[in-house]
Scaffold this motif. Structure first.
Motif, PDB file in Angstrom:
ATOM      1  N   SER A 130       0.825  -1.213   0.000  1.00  0.00           N
ATOM      2  CA  SER A 130       0.000   0.000   0.000  1.00  0.00           C
ATOM      3  C   SER A 130       0.858   1.261   0.000  1.00  0.00           C
ATOM      4  O   SER A 130       0.546   2.249  -0.679  1.00  0.00           O
ATOM      5  CB  SER A 130      -0.951   0.000   1.201  1.00  0.00           C
ATOM      6  N   LEU A 131       1.956   1.252   0.741  1.00  0.00           N
ATOM      7  CA  LEU A 131       2.818   2.428   0.803  1.00  0.00           C
ATOM      8  C   LEU A 131       3.550   2.651  -0.522  1.00  0.00           C
ATOM      9  O   LEU A 131       3.722   3.794  -0.960  1.00  0.00           O
ATOM     10  CB  LEU A 131       3.825   2.277   1.939  1.00  0.00           C
ATOM     11  N   THR A 132       3.956   1.562  -1.159  1.00  0.00           N
ATOM     12  CA  THR A 132       4.597   1.685  -2.473  1.00  0.00           C
ATOM     13  C   THR A 132       3.634   2.312  -3.473  1.00  0.00           C
ATOM     14  O   THR A 132       4.009   3.185  -4.267  1.00  0.00           O
ATOM     15  CB  THR A 132       5.074   0.313  -2.975  1.00  0.00           C
ATOM     16  N   ALA A 133       2.372   1.876  -3.429  1.00  0.00           N
ATOM     17  CA  ALA A 133       1.361   2.451  -4.322  1.00  0.00           C
ATOM     18  C   ALA A 133       1.159   3.939  -4.040  1.00  0.00           C
ATOM     19  O   ALA A 133       0.965   4.740  -4.960  1.00  0.00           O
ATOM     20  CB  ALA A 133       0.036   1.700  -4.160  1.00  0.00           C
ATOM     21  N   ASP A 134       1.214   4.336  -2.767  1.00  0.00           N
ATOM     22  CA  ASP A 134       1.031   5.744  -2.418  1.00  0.00           C
ATOM     23  C   ASP A 134       2.201   6.596  -2.900  1.00  0.00           C
ATOM     24  O   ASP A 134       2.020   7.747  -3.299  1.00  0.00           O
ATOM     25  CB  ASP A 134       0.868   5.897  -0.900  1.00  0.00           C
ATOM     26  N   VAL A 135       3.407   6.050  -2.852  1.00  0.00           N
ATOM     27  CA  VAL A 135       4.560   6.800  -3.362  1.00  0.00           C
ATOM     28  C   VAL A 135       4.477   6.906  -4.882  1.00  0.00           C
ATOM     29  O   VAL A 135       4.693   7.984  -5.450  1.00  0.00           O
ATOM     30  CB  VAL A 135       5.885   6.124  -2.939  1.00  0.00           C
ATOM     31  N   LEU A 136       4.142   5.818  -5.546  1.00  0.00           N
ATOM     32  CA  LEU A 136       3.996   5.860  -7.007  1.00  0.00           C
ATOM     33  C   LEU A 136       2.894   6.830  -7.421  1.00  0.00           C
ATOM     34  O   LEU A 136       3.007   7.511  -8.439  1.00  0.00           O
ATOM     35  CB  LEU A 136       3.699   4.459  -7.537  1.00  0.00           C
ATOM     36  N   GLY A 137       1.829   6.882  -6.621  1.00  0.00           N
ATOM     37  CA  GLY A 137       0.710   7.777  -6.915  1.00  0.00           C
ATOM     38  C   GLY A 137       0.921   9.199  -6.452  1.00  0.00           C
ATOM     39  O   GLY A 137       0.016  10.027  -6.538  1.00  0.00           O
ATOM     40  N   ARG A 138       2.117   9.501  -5.921  1.00  0.00           N
ATOM     41  CA  ARG A 138       2.512  10.842  -5.467  1.00  0.00           C
ATOM     42  C   ARG A 138       1.686  11.331  -4.284  1.00  0.00           C
ATOM     43  O   ARG A 138       1.614  12.532  -4.021  1.00  0.00           O
ATOM     44  CB  ARG A 138       2.428  11.858  -6.629  1.00  0.00           C
ATOM     45  N   ARG A 139       1.079  10.403  -3.563  1.00  0.00           N
ATOM     46  CA  ARG A 139       0.357  10.792  -2.347  1.00  0.00           C
ATOM     47  C   ARG A 139       1.305  10.911  -1.162  1.00  0.00           C
ATOM     48  O   ARG A 139       0.980  11.530  -0.160  1.00  0.00           O
ATOM     49  CB  ARG A 139      -0.750   9.774  -2.049  1.00  0.00           C
ATOM     50  N   LEU A 140       2.482  10.308  -1.281  1.00  0.00           N
ATOM     51  CA  LEU A 140       3.539  10.405  -0.284  1.00  0.00           C
ATOM     52  C   LEU A 140       4.839  10.785  -0.978  1.00  0.00           C
ATOM     53  O   LEU A 140       5.096  10.357  -2.106  1.00  0.00           O
ATOM     54  CB  LEU A 140       3.728   9.065   0.440  1.00  0.00           C
ATOM     55  N   GLU A 141       5.664  11.575  -0.295  1.00  0.00           N
ATOM     56  CA  GLU A 141       6.972  11.918  -0.859  1.00  0.00           C
ATOM     57  C   GLU A 141       7.929  10.740  -0.779  1.00  0.00           C
ATOM     58  O   GLU A 141       8.856  10.612  -1.579  1.00  0.00           O
ATOM     59  CB  GLU A 141       7.566  13.125  -0.135  1.00  0.00           C
ATOM     60  N   GLY A 142       7.706   9.874   0.204  1.00  0.00           N
ATOM     61  CA  GLY A 142       8.561   8.708   0.357  1.00  0.00           C
ATOM     62  C   GLY A 142       8.021   7.834   1.465  1.00  0.00           C
ATOM     63  O   GLY A 142       7.108   8.222   2.204  1.00  0.00           O
ATOM     64  N   ALA A 143       8.584   6.618   1.575  1.00  0.00           N
ATOM     65  CA  ALA A 143       8.101   5.686   2.598  1.00  0.00           C
ATOM     66  C   ALA A 143       9.180   4.690   2.972  1.00  0.00           C
ATOM     67  O   ALA A 143      10.044   4.342   2.156  1.00  0.00           O
ATOM     68  CB  ALA A 143       6.857   4.952   2.101  1.00  0.00           C
ATOM     69  N   LEU A 144       9.105   4.220   4.211  1.00  0.00           N
ATOM     70  CA  LEU A 144       9.967   3.148   4.713  1.00  0.00           C
ATOM     71  C   LEU A 144       9.237   1.831   4.575  1.00  0.00           C
ATOM     72  O   LEU A 144       8.196   1.618   5.205  1.00  0.00           O
ATOM     73  CB  LEU A 144      10.325   3.416   6.175  1.00  0.00           C
ATOM     74  N   VAL A 145       9.768   0.929   3.737  1.00  0.00           N
ATOM     75  CA  VAL A 145       9.114  -0.343   3.442  1.00  0.00           C
ATOM     76  C   VAL A 145      10.152  -1.462   3.475  1.00  0.00           C
ATOM     77  O   VAL A 145      11.357  -1.214   3.572  1.00  0.00           O
ATOM     78  CB  VAL A 145       8.423  -0.304   2.060  1.00  0.00           C
ATOM     79  N   VAL A 146       9.675  -2.686   3.357  1.00  0.00           N
ATOM     80  CA  VAL A 146      10.588  -3.826   3.276  1.00  0.00           C
ATOM     81  C   VAL A 146      11.141  -3.919   1.857  1.00  0.00           C
ATOM     82  O   VAL A 146      10.402  -3.891   0.872  1.00  0.00           O
ATOM     83  CB  VAL A 146       9.867  -5.133   3.653  1.00  0.00           C
ATOM     84  N   GLY A 147      12.456  -4.028   1.756  1.00  0.00           N
ATOM     85  CA  GLY A 147      13.078  -4.132   0.452  1.00  0.00           C
ATOM     86  C   GLY A 147      13.593  -5.529   0.171  1.00  0.00           C
ATOM     87  O   GLY A 147      13.546  -6.404   1.026  1.00  0.00           O
ATOM     88  N   PRO A 148      14.060  -5.743  -1.036  1.00  0.00           N
ATOM     89  CA  PRO A 148      14.127  -4.760  -2.116  1.00  0.00           C
ATOM     90  C   PRO A 148      12.784  -4.595  -2.824  1.00  0.00           C
ATOM     91  O   PRO A 148      11.995  -5.526  -2.892  1.00  0.00           O
ATOM     92  CB  PRO A 148      15.170  -5.359  -3.069  1.00  0.00           C
ATOM     93  N   VAL A 149      12.567  -3.380  -3.366  1.00  0.00           N
ATOM     94  CA  VAL A 149      11.322  -3.104  -4.082  1.00  0.00           C
ATOM     95  C   VAL A 149      11.516  -3.292  -5.590  1.00  0.00           C
ATOM     96  O   VAL A 149      10.671  -3.851  -6.278  1.00  0.00           O
ATOM     97  CB  VAL A 149      10.826  -1.672  -3.778  1.00  0.00           C
ATOM     98  N   ARG A 150      12.609  -2.797  -6.102  1.00  0.00           N
ATOM     99  CA  ARG A 150      12.983  -2.975  -7.520  1.00  0.00           C
ATOM    100  C   ARG A 150      11.870  -2.530  -8.470  1.00  0.00           C
ATOM    101  O   ARG A 150      11.237  -3.328  -9.144  1.00  0.00           O
ATOM    102  CB  ARG A 150      13.347  -4.433  -7.802  1.00  0.00           C
ATOM    103  N   HIS A 151      11.634  -1.232  -8.503  1.00  0.00           N
ATOM    104  CA  HIS A 151      10.654  -0.658  -9.427  1.00  0.00           C
ATOM    105  C   HIS A 151      11.357   0.443 -10.219  1.00  0.00           C
ATOM    106  O   HIS A 151      12.042   1.291  -9.640  1.00  0.00           O
ATOM    107  CB  HIS A 151       9.465  -0.090  -8.652  1.00  0.00           C
ATOM    108  N   GLU A 152      11.189   0.433 -11.522  1.00  0.00           N
ATOM    109  CA  GLU A 152      11.936   1.356 -12.382  1.00  0.00           C
ATOM    110  C   GLU A 152      11.612   2.825 -12.108  1.00  0.00           C
ATOM    111  O   GLU A 152      12.421   3.714 -12.412  1.00  0.00           O
ATOM    112  CB  GLU A 152      11.668   1.039 -13.855  1.00  0.00           C
TER     113      GLU A 152
END
Length: 300
Positions: A130-152
């Motif tokens: 959910s946090l990754t989606a929020d960062v991609l959607g520009r609803r958050l400037e950034g987030a601390l999540v479990v990595g690796p995420v590996r998204h271009e």
């Protein structure tokens, strides 16, 4: 399309009506209506669905809104930067795993507040997905999540390393679930710890036939302590729990027991002064723990 049009669009989207937006912007409704229509004509799409109770965003409007919000934030920051120099100001929207917020963020936020009192931090907790989606959607400037995420479209930076453990009721002789299927107590879908636990059980030929989903860390640990099932969490989180006497901790194999907490942000987004200051503090505060974890791995 200009910043004034986007400001009007954002106000209408947030308030849900032309009239409410006009009051907020201190202008007349006809001006708001004209700005919205001009923006729709310029883009060639409808941004709002009109109805008796106001307006709602179309799919195109929902896509445009995060960009309008970002433009507004950048203009505010640019104005403040010119007036006040390099001092971070404004609102910093961040996301974090609940476990990370409970365990690792307090010293960073405390130091940040002392150093930058003119910044308001809006923190949202959630799962990695959910946090990754929020960062991609520009609803958050950034987030601390479990990595690796590996998204271009994302930049990720490792900040913290955690040891994951199985947590079971203290009364159980082993963490392996009893007959009748594995009962696991987890965060909602999209949680990386949950995915790892399910994979571990599957590797042992066990199927999680019963799930209890919680949105809070306290709820998960409370259910495990009550003997309902097992979970997987960072060791440091469990060690600090007031329920420790009712819980048992079971280490994982070295190759499965380590996980990285990474900070993600959009690759194409400007790093604001507020975000840059947050990252500098987070790196400085958690650097000793990273060095200690590296040393432990080398000695193992």
């Amino acid at each position: 399309m200009n910043s004034s049009d986007l400001r009007v669009f954002e106000a209408v989207a947030r308030t849900g009506g032309i009239g409410k937006a006009a009051l907020e912007l201190r202008t007349v409704q006809s001006n708001v209506t004209a700005r919205v229509r001009h923006l729709e004509e310029e883009l060639g799409v409808r941004l709002f669905e009109r109805h008796r109770r106001g307006v709602t965003l179309t799919s195109a409007g929902k896509q445009l809104l995060p960009y309008a919000l970002q433009v507004g934030r950048l203009l505010t920051e640019a104005e403040e930067m010119v007036r006040r120099g390099d001092e971070p100001v404004g609102t910093l929207a961040l996301g974090s795993l609940e476990t990370t917020a409970a365990l690792r963020l307090a010293p960073v936020l405390s130091a940040y507040h002392r150093a930058h009192p003119r910044v308001d931090i809006a923190l949202r907790t959630g799962t990695t997905a959910s946090l990754t989606a929020d960062v991609l959607g520009r609803r958050l400037e950034g987030a601390l999540v479990v990595g690796p995420v590996r998204h271009e479209e994302l930049v990720e930076e490792k900040l913290i390393e955690e040891e994951l453990v199985i947590v079971a009721p203290a009364a159980w002789p082993t963490w392996v679930p009893r007959e009748g299927g594995a009962r696991i107590v987890v965060f909602r879908a999209g949680c990386s710890y949950r995915q790892r636990l399910e994979a571990l059980l599957a590797g042992k030929g066990l199927v999680a036939t019963r799930l209890l989903e919680f949105g809070t860390l306290d709820g998960i640990l409370g259910c495990v302590a009550a003997g309902i099932g097992i979970t997987m969490l960072p060791r440091a989180v469990v060690a600090r729990s007031a329920l420790g006497a009712d819980l048992s901790i079971h280490p994982l194999p070295a190759n499965k027991g380590r996980t990285a907490t990474v900070f993600i942000r959009r690759r194409d987004a400007l790093v604001s002064a507020a975000l840059g200051a947050f990252l500098s503090l987070a790196r400085a505060i958690h650097a000793p723990a990273r060095r200690s974890a590296k040393l432990e791995r080398e000695m193992a």
